[in-house]
Design an enzyme around this catalytic site. Structure first.
Site, PDB file in Angstrom:
ATOM      1  N   VAL A   1      24.763  59.034  68.648  1.00 48.90           N
ATOM      2  CA  VAL A   1      24.662  59.083  70.109  1.00 48.90           C
ATOM      3  C   VAL A   1      25.994  59.492  70.731  1.00 48.90           C
ATOM      4  O   VAL A   1      26.103  59.566  71.952  1.00 48.90           O
ATOM      5  CB  VAL A   1      24.173  57.721  70.673  1.00 48.90           C
ATOM      6  CG1 VAL A   1      22.756  57.427  70.195  1.00 48.90           C
ATOM      7  CG2 VAL A   1      25.116  56.573  70.284  1.00 48.90           C
TER       8      VAL A   1
ATOM      9  N   HIS B   1      18.272  60.257  68.146  1.00 48.50           N
ATOM     10  CA  HIS B   1      18.351  58.927  68.750  1.00 48.50           C
ATOM     11  C   HIS B   1      19.019  58.954  70.129  1.00 48.50           C
ATOM     12  O   HIS B   1      19.537  57.933  70.585  1.00 48.50           O
ATOM     13  CB  HIS B   1      19.077  57.959  67.806  1.00 48.50           C
ATOM     14  CG  HIS B   1      18.288  57.656  66.559  1.00 48.50           C
ATOM     15  ND1 HIS B   1      18.830  57.124  65.414  1.00 48.50           N
ATOM     16  CD2 HIS B   1      16.963  57.825  66.295  1.00 48.50           C
ATOM     17  CE1 HIS B   1      17.885  56.975  64.487  1.00 48.50           C
ATOM     18  NE2 HIS B   1      16.748  57.405  64.992  1.00 48.50           N
TER      19      HIS B   1
ATOM     20  N   CYS C   1      11.213  55.500  86.060  1.00 48.21           N
ATOM     21  CA  CYS C   1      10.648  56.827  86.334  1.00 48.21           C
ATOM     22  C   CYS C   1      11.326  57.934  85.525  1.00 48.21           C
ATOM     23  O   CYS C   1      10.959  59.096  85.656  1.00 48.21           O
ATOM     24  CB  CYS C   1      10.703  57.143  87.826  1.00 48.21           C
ATOM     25  SG  CYS C   1      12.350  57.567  88.434  1.00 48.21           S
TER      26      CYS C   1
ATOM     27  N   PRO D   1      30.305  57.716  50.811  1.00 46.07           N
ATOM     28  CA  PRO D   1      31.133  56.984  49.837  1.00 46.07           C
ATOM     29  C   PRO D   1      30.334  55.950  49.054  1.00 46.07           C
ATOM     30  O   PRO D   1      30.769  55.513  47.989  1.00 46.07           O
ATOM     31  CB  PRO D   1      32.196  56.284  50.701  1.00 46.07           C
ATOM     32  CG  PRO D   1      31.910  56.598  52.114  1.00 46.07           C
ATOM     33  CD  PRO D   1      30.672  57.439  52.208  1.00 46.07           C
TER      34      PRO D   1
HETATM   35  C1  BJW Z   1      30.408  57.220  55.535  1.00 49.67           C
HETATM   36  C2  BJW Z   1      31.775  57.074  55.885  1.00 49.67           C
HETATM   37  C3  BJW Z   1      32.580  58.228  55.829  1.00 49.67           C
HETATM   38  C4  BJW Z   1      30.848  55.158  56.056  1.00 49.67           C
HETATM   39  N1  BJW Z   1      32.015  59.407  55.458  1.00 49.67           N
HETATM   40  N2  BJW Z   1      29.897  58.384  55.176  1.00 49.67           N
HETATM   41  C5  BJW Z   1       9.751  48.458  58.527  1.00 49.67           C
HETATM   42  C6  BJW Z   1       9.739  49.543  57.665  1.00 49.67           C
HETATM   43  C7  BJW Z   1       9.961  50.841  58.133  1.00 49.67           C
HETATM   44  C8  BJW Z   1      10.202  51.072  59.478  1.00 49.67           C
HETATM   45  C9  BJW Z   1      10.204  49.994  60.329  1.00 49.67           C
HETATM   46  C10 BJW Z   1       9.976  48.701  59.863  1.00 49.67           C
HETATM   47  N3  BJW Z   1      10.066  47.853  60.920  1.00 49.67           N
HETATM   48  C11 BJW Z   1      10.346  48.566  62.038  1.00 49.67           C
HETATM   49  C12 BJW Z   1      10.416  49.869  61.690  1.00 49.67           C
HETATM   50  C13 BJW Z   1      10.700  51.005  62.577  1.00 49.67           C
HETATM   51  C14 BJW Z   1      12.169  51.110  62.934  1.00 49.67           C
HETATM   52  C15 BJW Z   1      12.991  51.079  61.648  1.00 49.67           C
HETATM   53  O1  BJW Z   1      13.187  52.064  60.985  1.00 49.67           O
HETATM   54  N4  BJW Z   1      13.520  49.904  61.306  1.00 49.67           N
HETATM   55  C16 BJW Z   1      14.250  49.728  60.058  1.00 49.67           C
HETATM   56  C17 BJW Z   1      15.683  49.326  60.370  1.00 49.67           C
HETATM   57  C18 BJW Z   1      13.526  48.713  59.235  1.00 49.67           C
HETATM   58  N5  BJW Z   1      12.309  52.372  63.609  1.00 49.67           N
HETATM   59  C19 BJW Z   1      12.103  52.489  64.920  1.00 49.67           C
HETATM   60  O2  BJW Z   1      11.846  51.526  65.630  1.00 49.67           O
HETATM   61  C20 BJW Z   1      12.179  53.887  65.506  1.00 49.67           C
HETATM   62  N6  BJW Z   1      11.047  54.136  66.297  1.00 49.67           N
HETATM   63  C21 BJW Z   1       9.809  54.099  65.822  1.00 49.67           C
HETATM   64  O3  BJW Z   1       9.547  53.875  64.660  1.00 49.67           O
HETATM   65  O4  BJW Z   1       8.873  54.361  66.785  1.00 49.67           O
HETATM   66  C22 BJW Z   1       7.491  54.245  66.447  1.00 49.67           C
HETATM   67  C23 BJW Z   1       6.747  54.604  67.722  1.00 49.67           C
HETATM   68  C24 BJW Z   1       5.931  55.697  67.734  1.00 49.67           C
HETATM   69  C25 BJW Z   1       5.225  56.029  68.907  1.00 49.67           C
HETATM   70  C26 BJW Z   1       5.386  55.243  70.053  1.00 49.67           C
HETATM   71  C27 BJW Z   1       6.238  54.155  70.046  1.00 49.67           C
HETATM   72  C28 BJW Z   1       6.921  53.838  68.861  1.00 49.67           C
HETATM   73  C29 BJW Z   1      13.371  54.024  66.421  1.00 49.67           C
HETATM   74  C30 BJW Z   1      14.664  53.867  65.697  1.00 49.67           C
HETATM   75  C31 BJW Z   1      15.843  53.929  66.685  1.00 49.67           C
HETATM   76  C32 BJW Z   1      17.165  53.589  66.006  1.00 49.67           C
HETATM   77  N7  BJW Z   1      18.132  53.397  66.994  1.00 49.67           N
HETATM   78  C33 BJW Z   1      19.501  53.139  66.582  1.00 49.67           C
HETATM   79  C34 BJW Z   1      20.283  52.717  67.825  1.00 49.67           C
HETATM   80  C35 BJW Z   1      20.533  53.921  68.743  1.00 49.67           C
HETATM   81  C36 BJW Z   1      21.236  53.542  69.977  1.00 49.67           C
HETATM   82  C37 BJW Z   1      22.604  52.956  69.688  1.00 49.67           C
HETATM   83  O5  BJW Z   1      23.496  53.699  69.207  1.00 49.67           O
HETATM   84  O6  BJW Z   1      22.787  51.766  69.931  1.00 49.67           O
HETATM   85  O7  BJW Z   1      20.057  54.311  65.979  1.00 49.67           O
HETATM   86  S1  BJW Z   1      19.667  51.907  65.304  1.00 49.67           S
HETATM   87  C38 BJW Z   1      21.025  52.666  64.502  1.00 49.67           C
HETATM   88  O8  BJW Z   1      20.632  53.036  63.167  1.00 49.67           O
HETATM   89  C39 BJW Z   1      21.281  53.991  65.264  1.00 49.67           C
HETATM   90  C40 BJW Z   1      21.504  54.949  64.128  1.00 49.67           C
HETATM   91  O9  BJW Z   1      21.279  56.297  64.565  1.00 49.67           O
HETATM   92  C41 BJW Z   1      20.542  54.473  63.075  1.00 49.67           C
HETATM   93  C42 BJW Z   1      20.882  54.947  61.673  1.00 49.67           C
HETATM   94  O10 BJW Z   1      22.090  54.413  61.252  1.00 49.67           O
HETATM   95  P1  BJW Z   1      23.095  55.290  60.380  1.00 49.67           P
HETATM   96  O11 BJW Z   1      23.582  56.433  61.171  1.00 49.67           O
HETATM   97  O12 BJW Z   1      22.473  55.583  59.075  1.00 49.67           O
HETATM   98  O13 BJW Z   1      24.337  54.272  60.258  1.00 49.67           O
HETATM   99  P2  BJW Z   1      24.564  53.074  59.199  1.00 49.67           P
HETATM  100  O14 BJW Z   1      25.613  52.204  59.766  1.00 49.67           O
HETATM  101  O15 BJW Z   1      23.286  52.434  58.805  1.00 49.67           O
HETATM  102  O16 BJW Z   1      25.138  53.816  57.896  1.00 49.67           O
HETATM  103  C43 BJW Z   1      26.398  54.455  57.908  1.00 49.67           C
HETATM  104  C44 BJW Z   1      26.562  55.157  56.577  1.00 49.67           C
HETATM  105  O17 BJW Z   1      27.783  55.892  56.631  1.00 49.67           O
HETATM  106  C45 BJW Z   1      26.669  54.204  55.373  1.00 49.67           C
HETATM  107  O18 BJW Z   1      25.791  54.661  54.339  1.00 49.67           O
HETATM  108  C46 BJW Z   1      28.121  54.344  54.932  1.00 49.67           C
HETATM  109  O19 BJW Z   1      28.300  54.204  53.513  1.00 49.67           O
HETATM  110  C47 BJW Z   1      28.442  55.739  55.391  1.00 49.67           C
HETATM  111  N8  BJW Z   1      29.885  56.009  55.659  1.00 49.67           N
HETATM  112  N9  BJW Z   1      32.005  55.794  56.196  1.00 49.67           N
HETATM  113  C48 BJW Z   1      30.691  59.459  55.148  1.00 49.67           C
HETATM  114  N10 BJW Z   1      33.868  58.185  56.138  1.00 49.67           N
HETATM  115 ZN    ZN Z   2      13.442  55.671  88.954  1.00 50.57          ZN
END
Ligand code: BJW
Ligand code: ZN
Length: 252
Positions: free
Chosen positions: A104, A120, A131, A220
């Protein structure tokens, strides 16, 4: 590492269609905290359920808005790192290129990338919680996260919310469809800095692999994507992506 880097570089150099798919890890070396890492991840200090869901915003809008304003302020103080810049250049070298991010922040754009697919949302596109009218940004706050009452919508008076995708919310349909199509058609997809735990975004590299494209992973740490990736490049993206760029260009 030399052999795996060479293998990855050969894949990139010979690919026509290249996708880069990024997560929080690519911005880690710029000073933006990731979500799930022990000690430094945001979810170590803050409770996702109280901050990153629509229910949390309904319950306590000032807590949630203040936290996102703090994160926006932080994002404004940092700069793209060599990983973001190399990602832009790798894509500029490709015949057909797509950058898909879960992040983001706007660090890819600040590193010169255009047409980025933000799955995201963004810290910089607030909108009305009722709205959906886009809202203007106020000056970013100083200091630690604190409660800030969200401003009211110009049109309907409802509180303004961050333009991000929370748990339980649908991803932007156009962006997700474009991402799935690019992943399905990719010769090579480079997955960078994501834990691969959040769906549906985590499906994106799997789509490439299922369609016969090669997945290169830069991280990593091991992730659930390891067995799917043709090549796993273990290390920080600010070092690995510039090395991959250098190796994938013909030597002069
Ligand atoms: C390095 C490094 C270096 C470190 N070099 N690498 C059960 C099973 C499956 C799914 C679900 C479930 N229960 C619920 C769900 C659905 C849910 C989900 O997936 N949950 C799981 C956690 C279980 N998903 C949702 O709810 C999504 N929506 C959805 O499913 O909608 C259905 C729907 C359909 C129709 C109508 C209505 C609904 C939405 C997901 C939204 C996620 N939002 C967030 C927050 C965004 C806002 C904010 O910033 O606050 O997005 S959560 C957070 O996680 C953020 C990220 O984009 C996302 C992914 O994280 P990311 O980028 O992978 O970060 P990390 O910290 O996890 O990993 C970092 C990595 O970097 C690590 O591997 C390190 O090793 C590495 N690293 N240094 C390279 N130098
Ligand atoms: Zn409004």
């Amino acid at each position: 590492m030399d052999e795996t880097l060479r293998e990855a570089a050969d894949l990139v150099a010979t690919a026509e269609r290249v996708v880069i798919f990024t997560g929080a890890g690519i911005s880690a070396e710029s000073g933006v905290p990731t979500f799930r890492e022990a000690l430094t991840g945001l979810w170590e200090r803050f409770d996702a359920a109280k901050l990153a869901t629509p229910e949390a915003f309904d319950e306590d809008p000032a807590l949630v808005w203040g936290w996102y304003e703090w994160r926006r302020a932080l994002a404004l103080t940092v700069a793209p790192n060599p990983g973001h810049i190399a990602a832009t250049e790798i894509l500029a070298d490709a015949g057909h290129a797509t950058l898909i991010t879960q992040n983001v922040d706007d660090l890819h754009e600040r590193a010169g990338a255009t047409g980025v697919l933000h799955l995201h949302g963004s810290l910089f596109t607030p909108r009305c919680s009722a709205c959906a009218r886009p809202a203007a940004l106020s000056p970013a706050p100083d200091g630690e996260p604190g409660r800030i009452t969200p401003p009211p919508c110009d049109r309907c008076g409802a509180p303004i919310r961050p333009g991000v995708v929370w748990f339980g919310e649908a991803l932007p349909t156009d962006g997700l469809e474009a991402a799935v199509e690019a992943a399905a058609n990719a010769d090579v997809l480079i997955s960078v800095g994501t834990s691969g735990l959040v769906y549906p975004a985590a499906e994106i590299p799997q789509v490439t692999a299922r369609m016969g494209g090669a997945v290169i992973q830069v991280n990593p740490e091991p992730t659930p994507l390891d067995p799917v990736a043709r090549v796993n490049l273990r290390g920080p993206s600010a070092e690995i992506l510039p090395a991959l760029l250098r190796q994938s260009r013909p030597s002069t």
